[in-house]
Design a protein around this motif. Structure first.
Motif, PDB file in Angstrom:
ATOM      1  N   ASP A 221       0.679  -1.164  -0.152  1.00  0.00           N
ATOM      2  CA  ASP A 221       0.103   0.010   0.012  1.00  0.00           C
ATOM      3  C   ASP A 221       0.876   1.320  -0.022  1.00  0.00           C
ATOM      4  O   ASP A 221       0.522   2.341  -0.853  1.00  0.00           O
ATOM      5  CB  ASP A 221      -0.999  -0.012   1.291  1.00  0.00           C
ATOM      6  CG  ASP A 221      -1.943  -0.892   1.157  1.00  0.00           C
ATOM      7  OD1 ASP A 221      -2.422  -1.567  -0.207  1.00  0.00           O
ATOM      8  OD2 ASP A 221      -2.781  -1.507   1.979  1.00  0.00           O
ATOM      9  N   GLU A 222       2.004   1.383   0.991  1.00  0.00           N
ATOM     10  CA  GLU A 222       2.870   2.285   0.853  1.00  0.00           C
ATOM     11  C   GLU A 222       3.571   2.696  -0.636  1.00  0.00           C
ATOM     12  O   GLU A 222       3.624   3.774  -0.703  1.00  0.00           O
ATOM     13  CB  GLU A 222       3.782   2.263   1.967  1.00  0.00           C
ATOM     14  CG  GLU A 222       3.111   2.222   3.475  1.00  0.00           C
ATOM     15  CD  GLU A 222       2.620   3.729   3.558  1.00  0.00           C
ATOM     16  OE1 GLU A 222       2.948   4.862   3.106  1.00  0.00           O
ATOM     17  OE2 GLU A 222       1.601   3.834   4.283  1.00  0.00           O
ATOM     18  N   GLU A 224       2.475   1.634  -3.502  1.00  0.00           N
ATOM     19  CA  GLU A 224       1.482   2.191  -4.511  1.00  0.00           C
ATOM     20  C   GLU A 224       1.003   3.695  -4.144  1.00  0.00           C
ATOM     21  O   GLU A 224       1.148   4.371  -5.233  1.00  0.00           O
ATOM     22  CB  GLU A 224       0.158   1.389  -4.493  1.00  0.00           C
ATOM     23  CG  GLU A 224       0.586  -0.114  -5.003  1.00  0.00           C
ATOM     24  CD  GLU A 224      -0.859  -0.834  -4.969  1.00  0.00           C
ATOM     25  OE1 GLU A 224      -1.635  -0.541  -4.235  1.00  0.00           O
ATOM     26  OE2 GLU A 224      -0.992  -1.883  -5.681  1.00  0.00           O
ATOM     27  N   LYS A 225       1.103   3.918  -2.826  1.00  0.00           N
ATOM     28  CA  LYS A 225       0.611   5.258  -2.752  1.00  0.00           C
ATOM     29  C   LYS A 225       1.583   6.340  -3.002  1.00  0.00           C
ATOM     30  O   LYS A 225       1.587   7.365  -3.425  1.00  0.00           O
ATOM     31  CB  LYS A 225       0.362   5.465  -1.201  1.00  0.00           C
ATOM     32  CG  LYS A 225       0.235   7.035  -0.833  1.00  0.00           C
ATOM     33  CD  LYS A 225      -0.213   7.063   0.903  1.00  0.00           C
ATOM     34  CE  LYS A 225      -0.475   8.264   1.350  1.00  0.00           C
ATOM     35  NZ  LYS A 225      -0.584   8.279   2.963  1.00  0.00           N
TER      36      LYS A 225
END
Length: 386
Positions: A221-222, A224-225
């Motif tokens: 998630d980090e 992709e963010k």
């Protein structure tokens, strides 16, 4: 009994005398058959398919652009000015659109404005012994409920269905269930790829194994963010222990999706009888083996599939046996086709130049009272040169 009829064959009597307003696809959520509710696929959903929308919009618009011709002035006036609350083009466009989508269209022949009644408001009662049809029109939007005989209802049909004594038309969409599904799946897959793809796409490797799935999910998630959205395409900054390998997207996948979409578009054009070139082309365009005049001729011939059911119904129920729908000039917006045909007839000697000029004048291409053509004499040029 027939020669091949089994000895113990017993003919079953049909006892259902209440028919739905359409055979399969309809814009109605429910209809009735033998007093029981039947659900239908919404035509509104089909119109969300761009290929279907393009085809039916072209057919409906072209037919609505044509004008009715008949010596019955009362009938012609009513057909050319069907309503005081909606224009002639929009009225007939909605009728043909409904006809293309469901195979049926209904217009009650009652005093006042003609009104296109949705399929969902109509129920058909078949009178035993093939003695007639009764149309039950439900109350809707302050329109009173009506019980009409067959001579009081314009009912346009495509490919009448034998299951309902050929009283109910069938939609061209019935032959496209697989093609529509394939087209929708191709579109869905394309959207999924676009939604889930980050730029650049690749594989993230972490040197120190994270034992818990929550940690892996948090790391992804980090990442992709940091590298998607507004940061897409920017320089990557990775912490120690992280490595990223860009994965090359296989173009074969997109080629397959594009091919599937093009195939469904061609199938939709084929089902409705519209050459793909008329709609802007496809994988197997007509221009590969014919010229534009042939394409137009093919389209106009196929358009009779929708024009003839309308014209025949109007001739019978509006007492206008000579009624015609002038569709010949729909695609010849600049008279180029007419001019080429007249030139061909003149050059072949079938008609004289004067007759050709008369035809072009009658069509409105040439103005009336056109002065005779007088060629410039060659002697005048010689005198000027001297």
């Amino acid at each position: 009994m027939g020669l091949l009829t089994p000895h113990n064959y017993a003919r079953h009597k049909v006892k259902d005398y209440v028919y739905p307003s359409n055979s399969n696809f309809g814009n109605a959520l429910q209809s009735l058959i033998a007093g029981k509710p039947i659900s239908y696929v919404s035509a509104e959903l089909a119109l969300k398919n761009t290929n279907i929308y393009s085809v039916v919009n072209r057919i409906a618009s072209d037919v609505a652009s044509a004008h009715f011709k008949t010596e019955n002035l009362a009938s012609r006036g009513r057909l050319e000015e069907p309503s005081t609350i909606i224009g002639r083009f929009s009225f007939w466009q909605s009728v043909v659109l409904q006809l293309c989508m469901t195979g049926n269209a209904y217009i009650p022949l009652v005093p006042g404005n003609l009104e296109h009644v949705p399929d969902s408001d109509v129920q058909i009662d078949y009178l035993e012994g093939n003695t007639g049809i009764i149309y039950q029109v439900m109350e809707s939007n302050d329109r009173p409920a009506m019980t009409l005989r067959q001579d009081q209802m314009l009912h346009f049909r495509l490919m009448p269905d034998a299951r309902y004594r050929y009283l109910i038309g069938r939609s061209p969409l019935e032959s496209l269930q697989d093609s529509i599904k394939l087209d929708n799946e191709a579109t869905k897959n394309n959207m999924d790829v676009m939604d889930k793809q980050i730029n650049p796409a690749g594989k993230l490797t972490i040197d120190h194994y994270l034992a818990h799935g929550e940690d892996l999910e948090a790391a992804r998630d980090e990442f992709e963010k940091a590298n998607s959205g507004e940061n897409s395409g920017r320089l990557m900054v990775l912490p120690d222990g992280f490595s990223y390998d860009q994965i090359e997207m296989k173009t074969d996948v997109f080629k397959a999706l594009a091919a599937n979409s093009a195939y469904s578009a061609d199938q939709i054009s084929k089902a409705f009888g519209v050459p793909s070139d008329i709609l802007g082309g496809g994988t197997s365009t007509e221009s590969q083996h014919s010229n534009i005049d042939m394409i137009k001729a093919t389209y106009l011939a196929n358009l009779n599939t929708y024009v003839n059911p309308i014209v025949d119904e109007l001739r019978q129920k509006m007492h206008a046996p000579d009624l015609e729908l002038d569709i010949k000039d729909m695609l010849d917006v600049d008279d180029s086709t007419l001019i080429n045909q007249v030139n061909t007839l003149v050059q072949s000697g079938t008609i004289t130049p004067e007759q050709g000029q008369y035809m072009l004048t009658r069509s409105g291409f040439l103005p009336s009272g056109l002065p005779a053509y007088e060629p410039v004499k060659g002697g005048d040029n010689n005198d000027n040169q001297n």
